[in-house]
Design a protein around this motif. Structure first.
Motif, PDB file in Angstrom:
ATOM      1  N   PHE A  78      29.950 -14.412  15.233  1.00 54.70           N
ATOM      2  CA  PHE A  78      29.553 -13.534  16.329  1.00 54.70           C
ATOM      3  C   PHE A  78      28.703 -12.387  15.774  1.00 54.70           C
ATOM      4  N   GLY A  79      27.431 -12.327  16.192  1.00 55.08           N
ATOM      5  CA  GLY A  79      26.528 -11.252  15.729  1.00 55.08           C
ATOM      6  C   GLY A  79      26.087 -11.449  14.291  1.00 55.08           C
ATOM      7  N   PRO A  80      25.357 -12.535  13.985  1.00 59.37           N
ATOM      8  CA  PRO A  80      25.053 -12.870  12.577  1.00 59.37           C
ATOM      9  C   PRO A  80      23.938 -12.055  11.917  1.00 59.37           C
ATOM     10  N   VAL A  99      26.020 -16.588  17.378  1.00 57.07           N
ATOM     11  CA  VAL A  99      25.570 -16.124  18.695  1.00 57.07           C
ATOM     12  C   VAL A  99      25.260 -14.636  18.601  1.00 57.07           C
ATOM     13  N   ASP A 100      24.096 -14.269  19.098  1.00 58.66           N
ATOM     14  CA  ASP A 100      23.669 -12.875  18.979  1.00 58.66           C
ATOM     15  C   ASP A 100      22.941 -12.464  20.260  1.00 58.66           C
ATOM     16  N   ALA A 101      23.119 -11.200  20.650  1.00 61.90           N
ATOM     17  CA  ALA A 101      22.441 -10.719  21.854  1.00 61.90           C
ATOM     18  C   ALA A 101      20.970 -10.415  21.574  1.00 61.90           C
ATOM     19  N   SER A 125      21.118 -17.235  21.532  1.00 61.50           N
ATOM     20  CA  SER A 125      21.214 -15.865  22.038  1.00 61.50           C
ATOM     21  C   SER A 125      21.792 -15.893  23.453  1.00 61.50           C
ATOM     22  N   TYR A 126      22.228 -14.761  23.905  1.00 59.56           N
ATOM     23  CA  TYR A 126      22.736 -14.614  25.273  1.00 59.56           C
ATOM     24  C   TYR A 126      22.541 -13.160  25.662  1.00 59.56           C
ATOM     25  N   LYS A 127      22.803 -12.878  26.926  1.00 56.96           N
ATOM     26  CA  LYS A 127      22.572 -11.506  27.376  1.00 56.96           C
ATOM     27  C   LYS A 127      23.829 -10.660  27.141  1.00 56.96           C
ATOM     28  N   SER A 128      23.609  -9.557  26.445  1.00 58.86           N
ATOM     29  CA  SER A 128      24.697  -8.632  26.142  1.00 58.86           C
ATOM     30  C   SER A 128      25.517  -8.296  27.381  1.00 58.86           C
ATOM     31  N   GLY A 129      26.825  -8.306  27.245  1.00 60.50           N
ATOM     32  CA  GLY A 129      27.692  -7.925  28.360  1.00 60.50           C
ATOM     33  C   GLY A 129      28.046  -9.099  29.261  1.00 60.50           C
TER      34      GLY A 129
HETATM   35  C1  LIG Z   1      25.555  -4.515  12.010  1.00 57.08           C
HETATM   36  S1  LIG Z   1      24.826  -6.039  12.478  1.00 57.08           S
HETATM   37  C2  LIG Z   1      25.850  -7.155  11.555  1.00 57.08           C
HETATM   38  C3  LIG Z   1      25.127  -8.397  11.154  1.00 57.08           C
HETATM   39  C4  LIG Z   1      25.882  -9.333  10.222  1.00 57.08           C
HETATM   40  N1  LIG Z   1      27.073  -9.870  10.843  1.00 57.08           N
HETATM   41  C5  LIG Z   1      26.215  -8.653   8.930  1.00 57.08           C
HETATM   42  O1  LIG Z   1      27.365  -8.255   8.747  1.00 57.08           O
HETATM   43  O2  LIG Z   1      25.310  -8.520   8.094  1.00 57.08           O
HETATM   44  C6  LIG Z   1      25.367  -6.266  14.146  1.00 57.08           C
HETATM   45  C7  LIG Z   1      24.900  -7.551  14.796  1.00 57.08           C
HETATM   46  O3  LIG Z   1      25.534  -7.646  16.079  1.00 57.08           O
HETATM   47  C8  LIG Z   1      24.556  -8.082  17.007  1.00 57.08           C
HETATM   48  N2  LIG Z   1      24.924  -7.706  18.372  1.00 57.08           N
HETATM   49  C9  LIG Z   1      24.732  -6.543  19.026  1.00 57.08           C
HETATM   50  N3  LIG Z   1      25.185  -6.629  20.285  1.00 57.08           N
HETATM   51  C10 LIG Z   1      25.685  -7.870  20.426  1.00 57.08           C
HETATM   52  C11 LIG Z   1      26.300  -8.566  21.504  1.00 57.08           C
HETATM   53  N4  LIG Z   1      26.494  -7.993  22.693  1.00 57.08           N
HETATM   54  N5  LIG Z   1      26.683  -9.839  21.304  1.00 57.08           N
HETATM   55  C12 LIG Z   1      26.490 -10.442  20.101  1.00 57.08           C
HETATM   56  N6  LIG Z   1      25.912  -9.830  19.061  1.00 57.08           N
HETATM   57  C13 LIG Z   1      25.524  -8.563  19.212  1.00 57.08           C
HETATM   58  C14 LIG Z   1      23.291  -7.427  16.525  1.00 57.08           C
HETATM   59  O4  LIG Z   1      22.131  -7.972  17.110  1.00 57.08           O
HETATM   60  C15 LIG Z   1      23.407  -7.632  15.033  1.00 57.08           C
HETATM   61  O5  LIG Z   1      22.923  -8.882  14.662  1.00 57.08           O
END
Ligand SMILES: C[S@@+](CC[C@H](N)C(=O)[O-])C[C@H]1O[C@@H](n2cnc3c(N)ncnc32)[C@H](O)[C@@H]1O
Length: 339
Positions: A78-80, A99-101, A125-129
């Motif tokens: 989640f959030g890569p 999966v990332d927003a 990707s998907y829409k945040s929230g």
């Molecule tokens: C601080 S980074 C961390 C990236 C990675 N996991 C790392 O540790 O290096 C936060 C990640 O969360 C993603 N993110 C932000 N809002 C999100 C959401 N609503 N759903 C999924 N991912 C989200 C960002 O786009 C970003 O890729």
């Protein structure tokens, strides 16, 4: 404690620049070519056994793998960001989906997977929230590294992650603890290069007690180098160097002002939310990264393992142990929860 400088600067920004509220991906993640600053071992750099940070990274890989019981299984990242940890864990899993927003982050993760020749990692990707684009009970395990607290509503996000995790599945959460910023870093600054002649000045207003942070982002038509020079003292950029008079002087160069509010639960809050949501267990443990770092320190330059395989061999055993050891809440910002 709120200092006068902090109060004034943020009030000034609110009043004069009228910052637009936005999500974290709109604030920064959509704008960065590399979210990690190209710092990730394996993904951006060859593995270097003489570098402590590379050991910590391997420790985190096995941490996520063992904590999710993910060997040979289907995992969600989640959030890569740039593909971390998905791309380093993928060789050991059956399949990893990130999966990332942020569409930008998904695009970069896909590119990195291609460059590394990794075929069992896919990114969406998907829409945040909104709801995550997966059926109930889809994943054997979930990895979430510094990401849940970047979503607009971390508790709601945890509910979604619970929904897509299979019964008995495990989630491993690595969270950014605001307590790390106490005693001097409640107000903070970061300058991000956007192009050669444009940068973003980020000013943080962290409220440790109430577990949230406000980030103000000012896009400025000035190179990162120039801005750094103009607000440095003794070679250091710090929040204290930013004054209202300086902001007034460069106001005509500020082309965008945004504000992003992020919620940062403490370890105690994470555990209480996870239990409330229905996870059978929520266990703060020591991290594989910390253990691998300490293992690195226990060697000398002469007797330290020097190949990736020998480092992995040394790290794996110790990570397996520490990730199952309960740690005092908040000691290491990692929690495993079981559905
Ligand atoms: C601080 S980074 C961390 C990236 C990675 N996991 C790392 O540790 O290096 C936060 C990640 O969360 C993603 N993110 C932000 N809002 C999100 C959401 N609503 N759903 C999924 N991912 C989200 C960002 O786009 C970003 O890729």
């Amino acid at each position: 404690m709120i200092t006068k400088n902090r109060e004034n600067i943020f009030c000034w920004i609110e009043k004069e620049l009228n910052p637009v509220p936005c999500t974290s991906e709109e604030f920064i993640y959509n704008e960065m070519e590399s979210q990690s600053g190209y710092s990730l071992p394996i993904i951006y750099q060859d593995f270097d056994a003489s570098d402590r940070g590379h050991w910590v990274d391997r420790g985190m890989l096995y941490d996520f793998l063992y904590s999710t019981d993910g060997e040979g299984k289907k995992l969600l990242d989640f959030g890569p960001g740039d593909g971390w940890p998905s791309l380093i864990v993928a060789p050991f899993a059956k399949e990893v989906i990130g999966v990332d927003a942020s569409e930008k982050r998904v695009e970069i993760c896909r590119e990195n997977a291609k460059l590394l020749g990794i075929r069992n990692a896919n990114f969406v990707s998907y829409k945040s929230g909104m709801a995550l684009p997966f059926e109930d009970n889809t994943f054997d395990g979930i990895m979430a590294a510094s990401s849940i607290e970047q979503t607009p509503d971390p508790k709601k996000t945890l509910w979604e992650l619970y929904r897509v995790l299979k019964p008995g599945g495990r989630i491993r959460i690595y969270y950014e603890a605001l307590s790390d910023y106490k005693d001097g870093y409640e107000n903070d600054i970061w300058i991000v290069e956007l192009t050669e002649s444009k940068c973003k000045l980020i000013l943080y207003n962290r409220d440790l007690e109430n577990e949230y942070a406000l980030q103000y982002g000012l896009t400025i038509e000035m190179s990162k180098e120039e801005l750094t020079k103009r607000i440095s003292a003794n070679g250091e950029v710090s929040f204290a160097q930013v004054s209202i008079s300086f902001l007034e002087k460069i106001q005509h160069m500020i082309t965008k002002a945004q504000v992003c509010r992020t919620i940062h639960p403490s370890g105690k809050t994470w555990v209480s939310w996870l239990k409330e949501i229905g996870f059978k267990a929520a266990l703060p443990t020591y991290s594989g990264g910390m253990a691998a770092g300490k293992l690195f320190d226990s060697y000398t330059d002469d007797n330290r393992p020097s190949s990736l395989d020998s480092v992995d061999e040394a790290i794996k055993k110790i990570v397996k142990i520490v990730t199952g050891l309960e740690a005092p809440i908040g000691f290491d910002p990692m929690i495993t929860a079981i559905k």
